[in-house]
Write a protein that holds these residues in place. Structure first.
Motif, PDB file in Angstrom:
ATOM      1  N   GLY A  25      57.315 -13.802  17.959  1.00 37.45           N
ATOM      2  CA  GLY A  25      56.037 -14.389  17.590  1.00 37.45           C
ATOM      3  C   GLY A  25      55.516 -13.951  16.236  1.00 37.45           C
ATOM      4  N   ILE A  26      56.279 -13.134  15.510  1.00 35.07           N
ATOM      5  CA  ILE A  26      55.884 -12.696  14.168  1.00 35.07           C
ATOM      6  C   ILE A  26      56.286 -13.770  13.168  1.00 35.07           C
ATOM      7  CG2 ILE A  26      56.148 -10.893  12.411  1.00 35.07           C
ATOM      8  CD1 ILE A  26      57.121  -9.044  14.701  1.00 35.07           C
ATOM      9  N   GLN A  27      55.366 -14.138  12.281  1.00 34.62           N
ATOM     10  CA  GLN A  27      55.673 -15.174  11.308  1.00 34.62           C
ATOM     11  C   GLN A  27      56.956 -14.860  10.556  1.00 34.62           C
ATOM     12  OE1 GLN A  27      52.905 -15.992   7.884  1.00 34.62           O
ATOM     13  NE2 GLN A  27      54.898 -16.051   6.846  1.00 34.62           N
ATOM     14  N   GLY A  28      57.805 -15.862  10.392  1.00 36.19           N
ATOM     15  CA  GLY A  28      59.054 -15.692   9.669  1.00 36.19           C
ATOM     16  C   GLY A  28      58.884 -15.819   8.170  1.00 36.19           C
ATOM     17  N   THR A  29      60.011 -15.872   7.480  1.00 31.94           N
ATOM     18  CA  THR A  29      60.024 -15.754   6.032  1.00 31.94           C
ATOM     19  C   THR A  29      60.215 -17.079   5.300  1.00 31.94           C
ATOM     20  OG1 THR A  29      62.406 -15.254   6.074  1.00 31.94           O
ATOM     21  CG2 THR A  29      60.875 -13.395   6.167  1.00 31.94           C
ATOM     22  N   LEU A  30      60.245 -18.192   6.024  1.00 27.65           N
ATOM     23  CA  LEU A  30      60.315 -19.507   5.384  1.00 27.65           C
ATOM     24  C   LEU A  30      58.905 -19.968   5.048  1.00 27.65           C
ATOM     25  CD1 LEU A  30      63.116 -21.207   7.493  1.00 27.65           C
ATOM     26  CD2 LEU A  30      63.251 -20.489   5.100  1.00 27.65           C
ATOM     27  N   ALA A  31      58.241 -19.178   4.226  1.00 27.56           N
ATOM     28  CA  ALA A  31      56.862 -19.417   3.823  1.00 27.56           C
ATOM     29  C   ALA A  31      56.640 -18.700   2.493  1.00 27.56           C
ATOM     30  CB  ALA A  31      55.891 -18.891   4.876  1.00 27.56           C
ATOM     31  N   GLU A  32      55.556 -19.070   1.829  1.00 26.22           N
ATOM     32  CA  GLU A  32      55.297 -18.468   0.520  1.00 26.22           C
ATOM     33  C   GLU A  32      54.848 -17.020   0.619  1.00 26.22           C
ATOM     34  OE1 GLU A  32      53.919 -21.730  -2.622  1.00 26.22           O
ATOM     35  OE2 GLU A  32      52.589 -21.695  -0.860  1.00 26.22           O
ATOM     36  N   TYR A  33      54.203 -16.661   1.735  1.00 28.25           N
ATOM     37  CA  TYR A  33      53.697 -15.301   1.902  1.00 28.25           C
ATOM     38  C   TYR A  33      53.934 -14.833   3.335  1.00 28.25           C
ATOM     39  CZ  TYR A  33      51.085 -16.065  -2.446  1.00 28.25           C
ATOM     40  OH  TYR A  33      50.747 -16.332  -3.752  1.00 28.25           O
ATOM     41  N   ALA A  34      53.997 -13.511   3.507  1.00 30.64           N
ATOM     42  CA  ALA A  34      54.019 -12.915   4.843  1.00 30.64           C
ATOM     43  C   ALA A  34      53.295 -11.576   4.782  1.00 30.64           C
ATOM     44  CB  ALA A  34      55.445 -12.722   5.342  1.00 30.64           C
ATOM     45  N   ALA A  35      52.491 -11.312   5.809  1.00 32.63           N
ATOM     46  CA  ALA A  35      51.894  -9.989   5.982  1.00 32.63           C
ATOM     47  C   ALA A  35      52.882  -9.170   6.803  1.00 32.63           C
ATOM     48  CB  ALA A  35      50.544 -10.093   6.683  1.00 32.63           C
ATOM     49  N   VAL A  36      53.401  -8.099   6.203  1.00 26.08           N
ATOM     50  CA  VAL A  36      54.567  -7.404   6.733  1.00 26.08           C
ATOM     51  C   VAL A  36      54.233  -5.946   7.028  1.00 26.08           C
ATOM     52  CG1 VAL A  36      56.892  -6.627   6.142  1.00 26.08           C
ATOM     53  CG2 VAL A  36      56.145  -8.912   5.489  1.00 26.08           C
ATOM     54  N   ASP A  37      54.721  -5.456   8.162  1.00 26.93           N
ATOM     55  CA  ASP A  37      54.643  -4.023   8.456  1.00 26.93           C
ATOM     56  C   ASP A  37      55.377  -3.281   7.347  1.00 26.93           C
ATOM     57  OD1 ASP A  37      55.026  -1.399   9.437  1.00 26.93           O
ATOM     58  OD2 ASP A  37      55.121  -2.098  11.506  1.00 26.93           O
ATOM     59  N   ALA A  38      54.661  -2.448   6.614  1.00 29.05           N
ATOM     60  CA  ALA A  38      55.234  -1.776   5.445  1.00 29.05           C
ATOM     61  C   ALA A  38      56.428  -0.912   5.799  1.00 29.05           C
ATOM     62  CB  ALA A  38      54.163  -0.925   4.762  1.00 29.05           C
ATOM     63  N   ARG A  39      56.508  -0.451   7.041  1.00 30.34           N
ATOM     64  CA  ARG A  39      57.617   0.408   7.441  1.00 30.34           C
ATOM     65  C   ARG A  39      58.953  -0.315   7.423  1.00 30.34           C
ATOM     66  NH1 ARG A  39      55.409   2.281  13.162  1.00 30.34           N
ATOM     67  NH2 ARG A  39      54.907   0.039  13.152  1.00 30.34           N
ATOM     68  N   LEU A  40      58.917  -1.644   7.490  1.00 29.52           N
ATOM     69  CA  LEU A  40      60.144  -2.436   7.540  1.00 29.52           C
ATOM     70  C   LEU A  40      60.729  -2.714   6.161  1.00 29.52           C
ATOM     71  CD1 LEU A  40      58.944  -5.043  10.183  1.00 29.52           C
ATOM     72  CD2 LEU A  40      60.664  -3.266  10.567  1.00 29.52           C
ATOM     73  N   LEU A  41      60.023  -2.357   5.114  1.00 28.70           N
ATOM     74  CA  LEU A  41      60.419  -2.719   3.759  1.00 28.70           C
ATOM     75  C   LEU A  41      61.042  -1.557   3.006  1.00 28.70           C
ATOM     76  CD1 LEU A  41      57.253  -4.736   2.663  1.00 28.70           C
ATOM     77  CD2 LEU A  41      59.489  -5.691   3.267  1.00 28.70           C
ATOM     78  N   ALA A  42      61.796  -1.911   1.978  1.00 31.11           N
ATOM     79  CA  ALA A  42      62.296  -0.945   0.998  1.00 31.11           C
ATOM     80  C   ALA A  42      62.286  -1.627  -0.356  1.00 31.11           C
ATOM     81  CB  ALA A  42      63.713  -0.494   1.351  1.00 31.11           C
ATOM     82  N   LEU A  43      62.296  -0.833  -1.409  1.00 33.32           N
ATOM     83  CA  LEU A  43      62.388  -1.405  -2.740  1.00 33.32           C
ATOM     84  C   LEU A  43      63.714  -2.133  -2.885  1.00 33.32           C
ATOM     85  CD1 LEU A  43      60.972   1.524  -4.914  1.00 33.32           C
ATOM     86  CD2 LEU A  43      59.792  -0.594  -4.246  1.00 33.32           C
ATOM     87  N   LYS A  44      63.670  -3.301  -3.484  1.00 37.64           N
ATOM     88  CA  LYS A  44      64.880  -4.097  -3.696  1.00 37.64           C
ATOM     89  C   LYS A  44      65.848  -3.338  -4.602  1.00 37.64           C
ATOM     90  CE  LYS A  44      64.871  -7.369  -6.821  1.00 37.64           C
ATOM     91  NZ  LYS A  44      66.026  -6.987  -7.674  1.00 37.64           N
ATOM     92  N   PRO A  45      67.150  -3.347  -4.271  1.00 43.76           N
ATOM     93  CA  PRO A  45      68.114  -2.742  -5.192  1.00 43.76           C
ATOM     94  C   PRO A  45      67.961  -3.328  -6.593  1.00 43.76           C
ATOM     95  CG  PRO A  45      69.170  -3.281  -3.116  1.00 43.76           C
ATOM     96  CD  PRO A  45      67.802  -3.887  -3.057  1.00 43.76           C
ATOM     97  N   ALA A  46      67.919  -2.459  -7.584  1.00 39.94           N
ATOM     98  CA  ALA A  46      67.589  -2.894  -8.936  1.00 39.94           C
ATOM     99  C   ALA A  46      68.626  -3.842  -9.525  1.00 39.94           C
ATOM    100  CB  ALA A  46      67.421  -1.670  -9.838  1.00 39.94           C
ATOM    101  N   ASN A  47      69.858  -3.743  -9.067  1.00 36.10           N
ATOM    102  CA  ASN A  47      70.934  -4.550  -9.647  1.00 36.10           C
ATOM    103  C   ASN A  47      71.193  -5.848  -8.891  1.00 36.10           C
ATOM    104  OD1 ASN A  47      71.887  -2.990  -7.489  1.00 36.10           O
ATOM    105  ND2 ASN A  47      73.982  -2.955  -8.271  1.00 36.10           N
ATOM    106  N   LEU A  48      70.343  -6.187  -7.940  1.00 35.46           N
ATOM    107  CA  LEU A  48      70.504  -7.447  -7.196  1.00 35.46           C
ATOM    108  C   LEU A  48      69.421  -8.446  -7.585  1.00 35.46           C
ATOM    109  CD1 LEU A  48      71.377  -6.527  -3.499  1.00 35.46           C
ATOM    110  CD2 LEU A  48      72.913  -6.896  -5.435  1.00 35.46           C
ATOM    111  N   THR A  49      69.791  -9.724  -7.577  1.00 37.68           N
ATOM    112  CA  THR A  49      68.807 -10.778  -7.680  1.00 37.68           C
ATOM    113  C   THR A  49      68.059 -10.891  -6.364  1.00 37.68           C
ATOM    114  OG1 THR A  49      70.295 -12.492  -6.873  1.00 37.68           O
ATOM    115  CG2 THR A  49      70.348 -12.041  -9.250  1.00 37.68           C
ATOM    116  N   MET A  50      66.986 -11.667  -6.380  1.00 36.76           N
ATOM    117  CA  MET A  50      66.261 -11.912  -5.142  1.00 36.76           C
ATOM    118  C   MET A  50      67.149 -12.616  -4.123  1.00 36.76           C
ATOM    119  SD  MET A  50      63.118 -10.744  -5.149  1.00 36.76           S
ATOM    120  CE  MET A  50      61.770 -10.254  -6.243  1.00 36.76           C
TER     121      MET A  50
END
Length: 336
Positions: free
Chosen positions: A100-125
């Motif tokens: 029931g958590i909104q997925g990522t096929l949208a322009e924005y998402a409010a995300v539990d910060a614990r689930l995130l990490a900084l994107k690897p610098a050498n990768l594209t989005m």
């Protein structure tokens, strides 16, 4: 014309196997512990297709819904209690699309910060959005459950697939001697990851166990296919060895494993999203994975086609017809 900042575009699925409909819905606001991410790219996983078809009760994501489990994007805003991220940070993560958590096929998402990490610098989005689910699944099996060690022999069943190719690379990076079952058509790809291909179509289990392990079996086996492949994994592992599966949902005879005093672990990657327990560890895994990526030891395999958000139905069709030659990624916004 000024756009309404209270809404956003999202791809909605309203019925089982229905087409995606691009709609304007309310833009979320981050609650405590959350960040608002402007999504650049969304990875497409087989699980998304199962949810869309109504064939994934375990994901607990009823329709109508916004699908999409993986994202890469930029932090737009943070809740007052979030200190790990700040606006402008490029991030990636496995953040929703189940439970029931909104997925990522949208322009924005409010995300539990614990689930995130900084994107690897050498990768594209696009490249970054291909990694979270498969990487966490591979890492949980090999590192958290099997505790792979340098010098061990590791067999990855389906080593050219989504979870499989990440498991192969993690195993190699951590010093294991890696073998991968797959088709002959993926031979060059398997070898490019410093693993040994086992062509499942032409070589019997007892023959490749004899050829590569002297008949003793592999120290570790990671099964990514389930069913008969998991049964074969129990036969391929050595005495006191360990088998891990991310699809161990069927009924299986344990005798081949028990007679070797072997052990088994299951991986259910969705659990922290569904029950909220252990989410911080997923952020930790993605930080560890980012270090491997930046060291050149983990490279995602992408399908070369690009799909904008208004072509999500076509992206899912490419997944269904098995024409993809890597992870399919949907572009939500212009990505760096």
């Amino acid at each position: 014309m000024t756009r309404n900042t209270q809404t956003m575009k999202a791809a909605l699925v309203e019925t089982n196997d229905g087409a995606f409909r691009l709609a304007e819905i309310a833009r979320p606001t981050p609650n405590l512990g959350e960040v608002l991410v402007r999504i650049h790219t969304s990875g497409v996983n087989p699980l998304d297709a199962k949810i869309r078809a109504g064939a994934a009760a375990h994901a607990r994501h009823p329709l109508p819904a916004v699908l999409g489990i993986d994202l890469a994007g930029v932090v737009e805003a943070v809740a007052p209690d979030v200190t790990a991220f700040r606006p402008g940070d490029a991030v990636y993560g496995m953040t929703g699309g189940v439970g029931g958590i909104q997925g990522t096929l949208a322009e924005y998402a409010a995300v539990d910060a614990r689930l995130l990490a900084l994107k690897p610098a050498n990768l594209t989005m696009r490249e970054a959005a291909a990694l979270p689910l498969v990487t966490i699944t591979a890492w949980e099996g090999l590192v958290d459950r099997a505790r792979v060690q340098p010098g061990q022999t590791l067999l990855v069943q389906g080593g050219g697939g989504g979870v499989g190719h990440v498991a192969v690379q993690i195993g190699v990076a951590l010093g294991a001697k890696v073998f991968a079952t797959d088709s002959a058509g993926k031979a060059d790809f398997i070898r490019s990851m410093d693993a040994t291909l086992i062509d499942y179509a032409t070589e019997k289990l007892e023959d490749y166990v004899a050829r590569h392990t002297g008949g003793e079996g592999f120290d570790l086996v990671y099964d990514t296919g389930g069913g008969a492949i998991l049964d074969a994994s129990f036969q391929a592992v050595k005495r006191f060895g360990h088998v891990v599966s991310c699809l161990g949902w069927g009924t299986h005879a344990l005798a081949p494993l028990s007679f070797k005093a072997g052990t088994y672990s299951g991986v259910f990657t969705l659990a922290p999203l569904l029950n909220g327990i252990g989410r911080a560890h997923y952020g930790e895994i993605l930080r560890e994975a980012a270090a491997l990526v930046e060291a050149g030891k983990l490279v995602p395999r992408l399908d070369p086609r690009t799909f904008p958000i208004d072509a999500v139905t076509e992206a899912h069709a490419a997944l269904a017809d098995r024409s993809a030659t890597g992870k399919i990624v949907v572009s939500i916004a212009d990505a760096a």
